[in-house]
Design a protein around this motif. Structure first.
Motif, PDB file in Angstrom:
ATOM      1  N   HIS A 146      42.503 -24.455  31.772  1.00 53.50           N
ATOM      2  CA  HIS A 146      43.343 -23.391  31.211  1.00 53.50           C
ATOM      3  C   HIS A 146      42.442 -22.272  30.723  1.00 53.50           C
ATOM      4  N   GLU A 147      43.007 -21.081  30.597  1.00 52.18           N
ATOM      5  CA  GLU A 147      42.269 -19.938  30.062  1.00 52.18           C
ATOM      6  C   GLU A 147      43.168 -19.088  29.171  1.00 52.18           C
ATOM      7  N   GLU A 148      42.539 -18.434  28.208  1.00 51.60           N
ATOM      8  CA  GLU A 148      43.190 -17.414  27.391  1.00 51.60           C
ATOM      9  C   GLU A 148      42.191 -16.281  27.168  1.00 51.60           C
ATOM     10  N   SER A 149      42.698 -15.072  26.966  1.00 50.79           N
ATOM     11  CA  SER A 149      41.809 -13.921  26.770  1.00 50.79           C
ATOM     12  C   SER A 149      42.294 -13.021  25.648  1.00 50.79           C
ATOM     13  N   GLY A 150      41.388 -12.216  25.149  1.00 55.67           N
ATOM     14  CA  GLY A 150      41.698 -11.175  24.190  1.00 55.67           C
ATOM     15  C   GLY A 150      40.848  -9.958  24.488  1.00 55.67           C
ATOM     16  N   VAL A 151      41.351  -8.779  24.146  1.00 62.25           N
ATOM     17  CA  VAL A 151      40.616  -7.548  24.429  1.00 62.25           C
ATOM     18  C   VAL A 151      40.399  -6.762  23.151  1.00 62.25           C
ATOM     19  N   VAL A 152      39.440  -5.846  23.193  1.00 57.33           N
ATOM     20  CA  VAL A 152      39.199  -4.945  22.068  1.00 57.33           C
ATOM     21  C   VAL A 152      38.885  -3.561  22.619  1.00 57.33           C
ATOM     22  N   GLU A 153      39.397  -2.536  21.950  1.00 55.21           N
ATOM     23  CA  GLU A 153      39.173  -1.146  22.320  1.00 55.21           C
ATOM     24  C   GLU A 153      38.181  -0.520  21.336  1.00 55.21           C
ATOM     25  N   THR A 154      37.588   0.580  21.729  1.00 51.94           N
ATOM     26  CA  THR A 154      36.612   1.235  20.851  1.00 51.94           C
ATOM     27  C   THR A 154      37.243   1.717  19.551  1.00 51.94           C
ATOM     28  N   ASP A 155      38.527   2.130  19.602  1.00 49.71           N
ATOM     29  CA  ASP A 155      39.144   2.634  18.382  1.00 49.71           C
ATOM     30  C   ASP A 155      39.513   1.530  17.402  1.00 49.71           C
ATOM     31  N   ALA A 156      39.312   0.254  17.808  1.00 49.26           N
ATOM     32  CA  ALA A 156      39.579  -0.864  16.900  1.00 49.26           C
ATOM     33  C   ALA A 156      38.378  -1.179  16.013  1.00 49.26           C
ATOM     34  N   LEU A 157      37.236  -0.539  16.267  1.00 48.55           N
ATOM     35  CA  LEU A 157      36.046  -0.795  15.465  1.00 48.55           C
ATOM     36  C   LEU A 157      36.173  -0.100  14.111  1.00 48.55           C
ATOM     37  N   ASP A 158      36.070  -0.886  13.032  1.00 42.81           N
ATOM     38  CA  ASP A 158      36.109  -0.299  11.695  1.00 42.81           C
ATOM     39  C   ASP A 158      34.918   0.626  11.483  1.00 42.81           C
ATOM     40  N   ASP A 159      35.058   1.562  10.555  1.00 45.97           N
ATOM     41  CA  ASP A 159      33.996   2.540  10.309  1.00 45.97           C
ATOM     42  C   ASP A 159      32.705   1.901   9.835  1.00 45.97           C
ATOM     43  N   SER A 160      32.796   0.854   9.020  1.00 43.12           N
ATOM     44  CA  SER A 160      31.595   0.197   8.496  1.00 43.12           C
ATOM     45  C   SER A 160      31.834  -1.301   8.378  1.00 43.12           C
ATOM     46  N   VAL A 161      30.831  -2.077   8.756  1.00 44.53           N
ATOM     47  CA  VAL A 161      30.955  -3.524   8.652  1.00 44.53           C
ATOM     48  C   VAL A 161      31.160  -3.960   7.205  1.00 44.53           C
ATOM     49  N   TRP A 162      30.653  -3.175   6.263  1.00 43.01           N
ATOM     50  CA  TRP A 162      30.768  -3.553   4.853  1.00 43.01           C
ATOM     51  C   TRP A 162      32.127  -3.188   4.264  1.00 43.01           C
ATOM     52  N   ASP A 163      32.939  -2.448   5.034  1.00 47.68           N
ATOM     53  CA  ASP A 163      34.300  -2.127   4.603  1.00 47.68           C
ATOM     54  C   ASP A 163      35.341  -2.809   5.482  1.00 47.68           C
ATOM     55  N   ALA A 164      34.900  -3.675   6.364  1.00 49.72           N
ATOM     56  CA  ALA A 164      35.812  -4.369   7.281  1.00 49.72           C
ATOM     57  C   ALA A 164      36.578  -5.461   6.532  1.00 49.72           C
ATOM     58  N   ASP A 165      37.461  -6.182   7.236  1.00 49.49           N
ATOM     59  CA  ASP A 165      38.192  -7.257   6.586  1.00 49.49           C
ATOM     60  C   ASP A 165      37.232  -8.357   6.132  1.00 49.49           C
ATOM     61  N   ARG A 166      37.720  -9.173   5.233  1.00 52.36           N
ATOM     62  CA  ARG A 166      36.855 -10.154   4.583  1.00 52.36           C
ATOM     63  C   ARG A 166      36.174 -11.086   5.580  1.00 52.36           C
ATOM     64  N   GLY A 167      36.926 -11.547   6.573  1.00 52.66           N
ATOM     65  CA  GLY A 167      36.349 -12.473   7.539  1.00 52.66           C
ATOM     66  C   GLY A 167      35.162 -11.901   8.277  1.00 52.66           C
ATOM     67  N   LEU A 168      35.287 -10.649   8.712  1.00 59.13           N
ATOM     68  CA  LEU A 168      34.190 -10.010   9.432  1.00 59.13           C
ATOM     69  C   LEU A 168      33.004  -9.756   8.514  1.00 59.13           C
ATOM     70  N   ARG A 169      33.263  -9.409   7.252  1.00 56.17           N
ATOM     71  CA  ARG A 169      32.157  -9.212   6.306  1.00 56.17           C
ATOM     72  C   ARG A 169      31.400 -10.515   6.066  1.00 56.17           C
ATOM     73  N   VAL A 170      32.136 -11.621   5.930  1.00 52.58           N
ATOM     74  CA  VAL A 170      31.474 -12.917   5.748  1.00 52.58           C
ATOM     75  C   VAL A 170      30.645 -13.263   6.982  1.00 52.58           C
ATOM     76  N   THR A 171      31.225 -13.033   8.163  1.00 53.46           N
ATOM     77  CA  THR A 171      30.501 -13.304   9.409  1.00 53.46           C
ATOM     78  C   THR A 171      29.219 -12.491   9.485  1.00 53.46           C
ATOM     79  N   ALA A 172      29.309 -11.196   9.181  1.00 50.35           N
ATOM     80  CA  ALA A 172      28.135 -10.327   9.239  1.00 50.35           C
ATOM     81  C   ALA A 172      27.085 -10.752   8.226  1.00 50.35           C
TER      82      ALA A 172
END
Length: 538
Positions: A451-477
């Motif tokens: 089986h397969e599943e996919s997801g996509v991302v566009e350039t306009d979905a990138l937050d302005d700063s990793v330090w102002d992104a959602d909590r999950g992404l900040r923890v990951t970074a």
């Protein structure tokens, strides 16, 4: 010369095969969403699943451990579920550029992060060779949307760094929540316990005994347990025993464990798998749980020979391996390789709380499998992406052309897990539009249907700063930057690492401390304390 870059020499070897495959059957990608637990708010950038064609088998070439791959590829989105035909007309018109593909086997190990925390708490910086960034990142559960059934959801998001045109792009995969104890299949667990002399150190065998005793009381009556011990030789001290009215026998076997002599890990693994196969139960999850400091010094100490034994039993009987590391001196590399070959994963425990969480909560919850031989492939769009780098997964790389070859080994994942892959991505100046498509492929654990599943991302979905992104992404970074700093070999800890936008440890410590205060998350607080320890020692 760029710090990050696509590797044209390596990437082009599959161009002809990929083009032929695309023209013959259509390389198609799928879509979905996904997660639960600790961090928050990943963007839902997933596409819908649709039918597609079955893949043409690629050459039977095993994964090359340690092979770095900085590639990518274009994608028109689309979807495929193997075995369905091209009824939806979703074949791509051109093959993806192999220089823009990145393919790896999934990994849910966390031992590297646990061992680093233990080392730092003892006043030592960890050996850079033991630091695996993906295990730091995957130590923090994310709140990706969860799928309804077996398999994965896919979430892709990202944010800009302080380095011009560089971003961190996060690929998040999640399985369905773990079932309640009463709803999962029964388990047949063979515990292979190191009782060598080094296990006498406080926080090793005593820790394991206490946690195993608690776990025995929490398993179901229809679960089964066997116990194998090893020092200079291996011995089955308890054959596979249905718990029911026999918990006392299991407790007696656990309480009777005593440290002895040297570490014949090879004998322990071999006897453990023999015991697991003898006690194998149809319809149950059959697993070997290895508890050791993995410091083999007697008998067969050759890693490849031990690993081949694990691989053989895996192929023939479907027995998976869960490695639990203990001790201030720990054979991290050997334990990781054993788990990889054993279609399992590793963790590390250093405290009573760690051990109880692993044996009494995680193991019972994650006994079953929801996906076998799971691999991910991320296709970057060369119209918007100039170069990229996968953070970690150094020894989980898979040849791009082997993504849909189901004979090539992937990773095994159970319910309640999240898997995160982080990429450093340099976008082209002024780029706008599709950035990347991430696809995960797995086999059903029972029928082995792909089986397969996919997801996509566009350039306009990138937050302005990793330090102002959602909590999950900040923890990951934060976790990724921490691992990156610990891998720095020249001692330049306070001048940033190799990742774009990397802060020095002192700045990272401040940011982690603030993040811990805002999230009030115990796991994030422990991360902040580990970074503070590292900053003090650097």
């Amino acid at each position: 010369m760029n710090r990050y870059g696509t590797d044209g020499k390596r990437g082009r070897r599959g161009t002809t095969a990929l083009l032929a495959l695309t023209l013959a059957g259509g390389l198609l990608l799928t879509g979905c969403g996904g997660d639960d637990d600790a961090s928050s708010g990943a963007k839902d950038t997933t596409s819908d699943s649709r039918g597609g064609s079955a893949p043409m088998p690629a050459p039977d070439r095993p994964r090359g451990d340690g092979e770095q791959r900085y590639d990518g590829g274009t994608s028109s989105g689309g979807a495929r579920e193997s075995g369905e035909g091209e009824k939806n007309g979703d074949s791509r018109e051109i093959a993806p550029d192999p220089d823009y593909l990145s393919t790896f086997a999934l990994d849910v190990d966390t031992a590297s992060y646990g061992y680093a925390r233990r080392t730092l708490s003892e006043g030592r910086l960890p050996d850079p060779s033991t630091v695996r960034p993906e295990e730091f990142v995957n130590s923090f559960r994310q709140d990706y949307e969860r799928p309804d059934g077996d398999g994965f959801s896919v979430t892709v998001d990202g944010a800009r760094t302080d380095d011009e045109d560089w971003s961190l792009v996060r690929v998040g995969l999640a399985t369905r929540p773990a079932e309640r104890q009463s709803e999962r299949p029964p388990a047949a667990l063979t515990f292979v316990i190191d009782v060598s002399g080094s296990m006498a150190e406080p926080g090793r065998l005593d820790l394991a005994q206490e946690a195993l005793g608690t776990m025995t009381d929490r398993l179901r009556d229809d679960d089964s347990v066997a116990i194998v011990t090893f020092s200079d030789e291996a011995e089955t001290v308890l054959p596979m025993t249905r718990l029911g009215d026999h918990r006392g026998r299991v407790h007696d076997a656990i309480d009777g464990l005593e440290p002895m002599e040297s570490t014949n890990l090879g004998a322990g693994v071999e006897t453990g798998y023999e015991t697991a196969v003898e006690g194998r139960r149809e319809g149950a999850t059959n697993r070997v749980v290895l508890v050791s400091d993995a410091l083999a010094n007697t008998g067969d100490t050759d890693a490849d020979t031990i690993l081949e034994r694990v691989a053989t039993e895996r192929r023939e009987h479907g027995v998976t391996l869960f490695g639990v590391g203990v001790g201030s001196d720990y054979g991290d590399a050997l334990m990781e390789r054993l788990a990889d070959r054993g279609d399992g994963h590793t963790t590390y425990v250093s405290t009573t709380e760690d051990a109880r969480e692993v044996f009494s909560e995680q193991l019972p919850r994650h006994i079953e499998l929801t996906a076998r031989d799971a691999k991910a492939q991320v296709a970057f769009d060369p119209e918007t992406v100039a170069e990229f780098r996968l953070v970690g997964y150094d020894n989980r790389q898979v040849a791009d052309e082997d993504f849909r070859d189901d004979r090539v080994d992937g990773g095994e994942v159970g319910p309640g897990h999240t898997v995160t892959a982080l990429y450093a991505v340099r976008t082209r100046s002024g780029a706008d539009g599709h950035l990347a498509t991430a696809t995960v492929r797995w086999l059903d654990p029972d029928s082995r249907t792909p089986h397969e599943e996919s997801g996509v991302v566009e350039t306009d979905a990138l937050d302005d700063s990793v330090w102002d992104a959602d909590r999950g992404l900040r923890v990951t970074a934060t976790a990724a930057y921490f691992a990156d700093a610990l891998r720095t070999s020249d001692g330049g800890y306070d001048h940033g690492g190799s990742l774009p936008g990397a802060p020095g440890l002192s700045e990272l410590s401040e940011r982690a401390d603030g993040l811990a205060d805002r999230t009030e998350d115990e796991d994030v607080r422990e991360l902040a304390e580990a970074i503070e320890d590292a900053n003090r020692l650097a």
